[in-house]
Design an enzyme around this catalytic site. Structure first.
Site, PDB file in Angstrom:
ATOM      1  N   HIS A 153      40.450  39.437  56.025  1.00 34.39           N
ATOM      2  CA  HIS A 153      39.254  39.454  55.166  1.00 34.39           C
ATOM      3  C   HIS A 153      38.927  38.006  54.830  1.00 34.39           C
ATOM      4  O   HIS A 153      39.266  37.497  53.764  1.00 34.39           O
ATOM      5  CB  HIS A 153      39.501  40.269  53.893  1.00 34.39           C
ATOM      6  N   ASP A 165      33.499  44.635  54.057  1.00 35.39           N
ATOM      7  CA  ASP A 165      33.021  44.055  55.319  1.00 35.39           C
ATOM      8  C   ASP A 165      32.481  45.162  56.228  1.00 35.39           C
ATOM      9  O   ASP A 165      31.440  45.008  56.878  1.00 35.39           O
ATOM     10  CB  ASP A 165      34.166  43.304  56.016  1.00 35.39           C
TER      11      ASP A 165
HETATM   12  P1  NDP Z   1      36.097  39.042  40.184  1.00 26.53           P
HETATM   13  O1  NDP Z   1      36.332  40.307  39.461  1.00 26.53           O
HETATM   14  O2  NDP Z   1      34.733  38.698  40.599  1.00 26.53           O
HETATM   15  O3  NDP Z   1      37.020  38.950  41.475  1.00 26.53           O
HETATM   16  C1  NDP Z   1      38.385  39.310  41.437  1.00 26.53           C
HETATM   17  C2  NDP Z   1      39.045  39.047  42.755  1.00 26.53           C
HETATM   18  O4  NDP Z   1      38.467  39.849  43.756  1.00 26.53           O
HETATM   19  C3  NDP Z   1      38.941  37.612  43.260  1.00 26.53           C
HETATM   20  O5  NDP Z   1      40.194  37.254  43.813  1.00 26.53           O
HETATM   21  C4  NDP Z   1      37.906  37.706  44.336  1.00 26.53           C
HETATM   22  O6  NDP Z   1      38.123  36.751  45.360  1.00 26.53           O
HETATM   23  C5  NDP Z   1      38.206  39.057  44.893  1.00 26.53           C
HETATM   24  N1  NDP Z   1      37.178  39.599  45.769  1.00 26.53           N
HETATM   25  C6  NDP Z   1      37.415  40.330  46.865  1.00 26.53           C
HETATM   26  N2  NDP Z   1      36.310  40.692  47.459  1.00 26.53           N
HETATM   27  C7  NDP Z   1      35.307  40.172  46.741  1.00 26.53           C
HETATM   28  C8  NDP Z   1      33.910  40.191  46.875  1.00 26.53           C
HETATM   29  N3  NDP Z   1      33.312  40.795  47.850  1.00 26.53           N
HETATM   30  N4  NDP Z   1      33.181  39.591  45.945  1.00 26.53           N
HETATM   31  C9  NDP Z   1      33.776  38.969  44.947  1.00 26.53           C
HETATM   32  N5  NDP Z   1      35.087  38.906  44.776  1.00 26.53           N
HETATM   33  C10 NDP Z   1      35.850  39.491  45.675  1.00 26.53           C
HETATM   34  O7  NDP Z   1      36.696  37.825  39.371  1.00 26.53           O
HETATM   35  P2  NDP Z   1      36.628  37.466  37.826  1.00 26.53           P
HETATM   36  O8  NDP Z   1      37.007  36.049  37.746  1.00 26.53           O
HETATM   37  O9  NDP Z   1      35.392  38.005  37.201  1.00 26.53           O
HETATM   38  O10 NDP Z   1      37.796  38.343  37.217  1.00 26.53           O
HETATM   39  C11 NDP Z   1      39.117  38.195  37.550  1.00 26.53           C
HETATM   40  C12 NDP Z   1      39.938  38.749  36.419  1.00 26.53           C
HETATM   41  O11 NDP Z   1      41.274  38.844  36.867  1.00 26.53           O
HETATM   42  C13 NDP Z   1      39.935  37.892  35.169  1.00 26.53           C
HETATM   43  O12 NDP Z   1      39.652  38.704  34.058  1.00 26.53           O
HETATM   44  C14 NDP Z   1      41.364  37.347  35.120  1.00 26.53           C
HETATM   45  O13 NDP Z   1      41.829  37.202  33.800  1.00 26.53           O
HETATM   46  C15 NDP Z   1      42.090  38.450  35.825  1.00 26.53           C
HETATM   47  N6  NDP Z   1      43.394  38.146  36.375  1.00 26.53           N
HETATM   48  C16 NDP Z   1      44.359  39.069  36.103  1.00 26.53           C
HETATM   49  C17 NDP Z   1      45.614  38.919  36.576  1.00 26.53           C
HETATM   50  C18 NDP Z   1      46.607  39.947  36.232  1.00 26.53           C
HETATM   51  O14 NDP Z   1      46.225  41.050  35.874  1.00 26.53           O
HETATM   52  N7  NDP Z   1      47.890  39.639  36.318  1.00 26.53           N
HETATM   53  C19 NDP Z   1      45.990  37.771  37.386  1.00 26.53           C
HETATM   54  C20 NDP Z   1      44.900  36.879  37.667  1.00 26.53           C
HETATM   55  C21 NDP Z   1      43.645  37.090  37.175  1.00 26.53           C
HETATM   56  P3  NDP Z   1      37.344  35.350  45.443  1.00 26.53           P
HETATM   57  O15 NDP Z   1      37.922  34.517  44.359  1.00 26.53           O
HETATM   58  O16 NDP Z   1      37.681  34.868  46.809  1.00 26.53           O
HETATM   59  O17 NDP Z   1      35.900  35.678  45.239  1.00 26.53           O
END
Ligand code: NDP
Length: 328
Positions: A187, A159
């Site tokens: 945020h 931000d």
């Molecule tokens: P991203 O990598 O795009 O995003 C991950 C997280 O970052 C989301 O919560 C997202 O929030 C947040 N975020 C914060 N700022 C931003 C921004 N500016 N733009 C976009 N996202 C932002 O998500 P993916 O779905 O591609 O990947 C998530 C991964 O996490 C998956 O591989 C999943 O399996 C994994 N995962 C792992 C966990 C663990 O290790 N225990 C638990 C849960 C998930 P928002 O949704 O609001 O965009």
């Protein structure tokens, strides 16, 4: 040579992870003299994809990358961690209520906080990126009673960077000509990007722009809603810019802010500026000797007061909701 620093990244197979890991491996997180060992955490069904990313990291032949380990168990992933980037989170799906979202994330960030408490290195620094980032950070922090609370932070650097970019465009200057921009609060869409104290080449930004309507009705919503605008344009959420901001947040935390400037980060409130103690809220912060500190003694004008209070009220509501759910 220096011993490698252990960097744990959760959600390593995701979009942000894909952009982030290569920048860590190249030395941009901690500097060009510091080798890193990556410890990647994923949910079991995404481990294979994380292995694919690890193959590509191998293929980068990064001189500073001293090893990559992949886990689906937080206890193992955070063992010995010096830096933890909590990126993986449960996104809000269509029709999902906020309580369900907070509960799903509690199921992720509570065990991660416990694992950090149990096994991370004494100098652990945690940055939460996964949304709702401030409250996820609060959940993790509250389950790590042996770790100093100030080691848990939430990312508002994106931000902050978005605000710098918008102001630089408006003023026709370089981002490096700007100082003392600040993001306050959550945020989320309620965040308050403030130029009250901001300077452009030493002059007050608000006076230089001299257009309160642009600041209130264009600048603030453009920064706060930039994520949605990127989804609209790209068909995917912002990932490389989020990864870049995560790199900036940790780099600044470790290496400090320049004299006469500050940045923004979600940090545990000590009650400053009327933000209830214990909330993880964004403030203008300086970094020195590996510590973020809230900039003290700023005068807060009436407009800023209202905006800060509104965003902080949302943080307090989120805290009350997770408390009710037994997550903190
Ligand atoms: P991203 O990598 O795009 O995003 C991950 C997280 O970052 C989301 O919560 C997202 O929030 C947040 N975020 C914060 N700022 C931003 C921004 N500016 N733009 C976009 N996202 C932002 O998500 P993916 O779905 O591609 O990947 C998530 C991964 O996490 C998956 O591989 C999943 O399996 C994994 N995962 C792992 C966990 C663990 O290790 N225990 C638990 C849960 C998930 P928002 O949704 O609001 O965009």
């Amino acid at each position: 040579t220096q011993a490698p620093v252990n960097v744990t990244v959760t959600g390593a197979a995701g979009q942000i992870g894909y952009a982030l890991l290569f920048r860590i491996a190249s030395g941009q997180l901690l500097g060009a003299d510091t080798p890193v060992k990556l410890r990647l955490l994923e949910i079991p069904q995404a481990v294979k994809a994380a292995e694919g990313t690890a193959m590509e990291l191998d293929d980068g032949a990064f001189p500073l990358l001293a090893g990559i380990d992949i886990f689906d168990d937080p206890k193992q992933a955070f063992s010995g961690a010096n830096i933890a980037l909590l990126v993986g989170a449960r996104p809000r799906s269509k029709g999902m209520e906020r309580g369900d979202l907070l509960e799903a994330n509690g199921g992720i960030f509570k065990p991660q906080g416990e694992a950090i408490n149990a096994g991370a290195a004494d100098d652990i620094k945690v940055l939460v990126v996964g949304n709702p980032a401030n409250t996820n950070a609060l959940i993790a922090q509250s389950h790590a009673p042996d770790v100093p609370a100030e080691r848990f932070t939430a990312m508002t650097r994106l931000d902050h960077n978005r605000a710098l970019a918008q102001l630089a465009k408006k003023l026709g200057v370089a981002v490096t000509d700007l100082k003392k921009v600040a993001i306050w609060g959550n945020h989320s869409a309620t965040q308050y990007p403030s130029v009250q104290h901001a300077e452009v080449n030493g002059k007050n930004v608000a006076e230089t722009i001299n257009d309160q309507a642009w600041l209130a009705d264009t600048f603030i919503p453009t920064v706060a809603k930039r994520g949605a605008a990127i989804i609209e344009a790209r068909g995917l959420s912002s990932a490389a810019s989020a990864a870049s901001a995560a790199i900036d947040h940790v780099y600044t935390w470790v290496n400090g802010t320049p004299e006469g400037d500050w940045t923004s980060a979600g940090v545990v409130s000590d009650g400053s500026y009327g933000v209830p103690e214990g909330l993880i809220s964004s403030f203008p912060v300086t970094a020195k000797d590996g510590k973020y500190e809230i900039v003290q003694g700023l005068e807060i004008d009436e407009f800023s007061r209202q905006r800060i209070d509104a965003s902080v009220a949302e943080l307090a509501e989120e805290r009350d909701a997770v408390r009710k759910l037994g997550l903190i």
